[in-house]
Design an enzyme around this catalytic site. Structure first.
Site, short mmCIF file in Angstrom:
data_model
loop_
_atom_site.label_atom_id
_atom_site.label_comp_id
_atom_site.label_asym_id
_atom_site.label_seq_id
_atom_site.Cartn_x
_atom_site.Cartn_y
_atom_site.Cartn_z
N TYR A 227 -1.05 20.39 -36.07
CA TYR A 227 -2.45 20.12 -35.76
C TYR A 227 -3.19 19.79 -37.05
O TYR A 227 -3.36 20.64 -37.90
CB TYR A 227 -3.10 21.33 -35.09
N HIS A 412 -6.38 20.56 -17.65
CA HIS A 412 -5.33 20.51 -18.67
C HIS A 412 -4.46 21.75 -18.63
O HIS A 412 -4.95 22.88 -18.69
CB HIS A 412 -5.97 20.40 -20.05
#
Length: 588
Positions: A227, A412
């Protein structure tokens, strides 16, 4: 708490990675309806897709409340297959096979039950409209009812993700029951929103401008998951503007590892020393950067550019819009590809012509934490995140209006998620869900406009419910930011914007332990000792999870401390929602 990771919208297209970051006055207009590589359909369709990677199979469609119409253009002079499959497999599936031979069109409604020729249905419920060959190949036009009432051999086409399958062969069959195998390289599947009436491409207003938020030649680590975060100062605008569309910029060649991007806003203005600062999103101890957790917009693999409704915009500029944002990019690199340089990001389209309403995003679901536990061996395990009545009341009583008008939802979850729904409970009675997707596809994520806006009001609670299949996994799945971890999130786009940015929960498993701060690891270790092939064990854990006390929390755009936080049971559902039976089939 982890910064919450989400995917919302995107079209996996190649845009220039070198696009300028500065504001441009160039108007973005869609001069043509279809991309240049698409064949021309026989009529105007607002929805279309290329189904294969070679450019040999194109689909156009339109739908209404009862029927759907398809048009396929396939680069072949042989037979064409098209169908619906719950899991994207060639069987079981509801299919049609058609071809043109000596000027005559052959077309049948069929179904598949194994790796052999599709069986002709007893009831022919797909209707041929036209079929012919042209310079491109074979064109078929056909339609069917969304629900044919043929439960044995047809599938119902529902809201949410539909997995379509396709196949073709260069030769015509000898006869209706003499199909030659199409071959492994002339078939495939694709997830689509068949009942989404939003045009695939829309034209933007003439005064639209855009700017880009992109990574700057970031060298992606050779790691399974990474990330990367970067700080961006937003352009200084002389007055309030409205964001009306956003889309991704994907560096060519990186489509397979750029999994999603999220843009977060900060509760206070950042010092310019943070401009263009890069860091690992989850290896940072800077409280200022950690406070930037309210989702502004995002992209996830498989979606399309998102156009806000014509009366709604997200505020930009002056004190109404964010001064700095954080661009988070999730690189999913299971093959450990090395030497990847990435300049992907987001392109933001905006207009100075203000729309009627300011839009907001409300994040709901389960806090991203390993205390979201999914054991193995479940065909269906339900995890639920709660935005309770107290949080909703807190948000609405401080808003400019007594209700939220929800116009779109993004849902999600991760790899073992097979379904997700966003439920609404009004004073104990569950009403029609905001959105349901019973065929969730991790590689097809986007924001979905609701067919009709829905109002949320004081007395409402929101339940984000994820349905997981862990049957073959063999190990526990815990909540977390990695692709192999799980999430259960729902993002509501609504107007008018309220102060609240997220409203979430986390189970405490009080039926097992007293203090999660000290006993969390002990609980997980204990659960590993149980026989999860035992149905009684699985049923007991589902019930104890459902009955658990939860941490309930809602946080404003201004950040912590939370506007509301409590440890309590979820609001009771005294009357569950029951979907009305189809009147179409009942009349037959």
């Amino acid at each position: 708490m982890f910064r919450l990771v989400v995917g919302v919208v995107a079209l996996m297209v190649t845009l220039s990675a070198a696009a300028p970051k500065s504001v441009t006055t160039k108007s973005t207009q869609n001069a043509v309806v279809y991309p240049p590589n698409f064949p021309t359909p026989t009529e105007t369709y607002s929805r279309f897709a290329q189904l294969d990677t070679k450019g040999n199979y194109f689909l156009f469609w339109r739908a209404n409340s009862t029927h759907i119409h398809f048009e396929t253009h396939v680069k072949t002079r042989g037979y064409v297959g098209f169908g619906i499959s719950n899991h994207g497999n060639m069987y079981p599936a509801d299919v049609v096979i058609g071809w043109v031979k000596d000027g005559k069109v052959h077309f049948e409604d069929r179904h598949t039950i194994g790796f052999y020729e599709p069986i002709i249905d007893d009831s022919q419920d797909w209707t041929l409209i036209a079929g012919y060959e042209n310079d491109f190949g074979t064109v078929l036009k056909f339609s069917r009812a969304l629900d044919t009432c043929d439960e044995k051999q047809d599938f119902v086409i529902k809201e949410g993700t539909t997995k379509v399958i396709f196949a073709y062969h260069p030769d015509d069959p000898i006869h209706e029951t003499g199909l030659t195998y199409h071959g492994a390289d002339r078939r495939g599947s694709k997830s689509l929103l068949l009942l989404d009436l939003t045009p695939t491409v829309k034209e933007l207003p003439a005064d639209t401008q855009h700017f880009d938020l992109t990574n700057q030649k970031f060298q992606v680590p050779t790691a399974n998951t990474f990330y990367h975060c970067s700080v961006h100062k937003m352009p200084v605008l002389p007055k309030k503007n409205h964001l009306i569309m956003f889309e991704p910029i994907i560096t060519p060649g990186n489509e397979d590892i750029v999994h999603h991007m999220v843009v977060y806003t900060c509760p206070t203005e950042l010092d310019d020393k943070y401009n263009n600062h890069d860091y690992h999103c989850y290896h940072i101890n800077d409280d200022t950067l950690l406070s930037c957790r309210a989702v502004f917009l995002a992209w996830a693999v498989g979606g399309e550019p998102f156009y806000l409704p014509t009366d709604v915009g997200m505020p930009l500029g002056m004190s109404e819009g964010p001064g700095h944002v954080i661009l988070e990019t999730h690189y999913n690199n299971p093959t450990l590809k090395s030497g990847v340089i990435d300049s992907s990001g987001m392109r933001i389209h905006y207009t100075p012509t203000l729309r009627l309403h300011d839009a907001g995003v409300l994040e709901t679901g389960i806090m991203v934490d390993k205390f979201q536990i999914v054991p193995p061996e479940y065909e269906s395990f339900k995890s639920r995140g709660y935005c309770n009545m107290a949080c909703m009341e807190k948000a609405l009583t401080r808003s400019t209006a007594p209700e939220m008008n929800v116009f779109a939802v993004f849902q999600h979850t991760h790899l073992i998620g097979k379904g997700i729904r966003t439920r609404i409970v009004r004073n104990g009675t569950e009403i029609e869900p905001l959105i349901v997707d019973d065929n969730y596809d991790f590689d097809f994520q986007e924001t979905r406009l609701l067919a009709h806006e829905r109002k949320l009001q004081v007395g409402d609670a929101i339940i984000t419910e994820c349905d997981y299949r862990s049957k073959e996994k063999g190990t526990f799945t815990l909540g977390g930011v990695r692709t192999s971890d799980e999430m259960c999130l729902s993002f509501l786009l609504y107007y008018p914007r309220s102060p609240m940015a997220n409203c979430m929960s986390l189970p405490l498993y009080d039926n097992f332990i007293k203090d999660p701060r000290t006993e969390k690891h002990a609980l997980i270790n204990y659960l590993h000792t149980l026989d999860w092939k035992n149905q009684t064990i699985r049923d007991d854990f589902q019930k104890k999870t459902d009955d658990s006390i939860n941490v309930m929390e809602c946080v404003d755009y201004a950040g912590y401390p939370a506007a509301y936080s409590a440890k309590t049971h979820p609001d009771p559902v005294t009357t569950p929602y029951v979907k009305p039976k189809s009147s179409v089939c009942g009349a037959k």
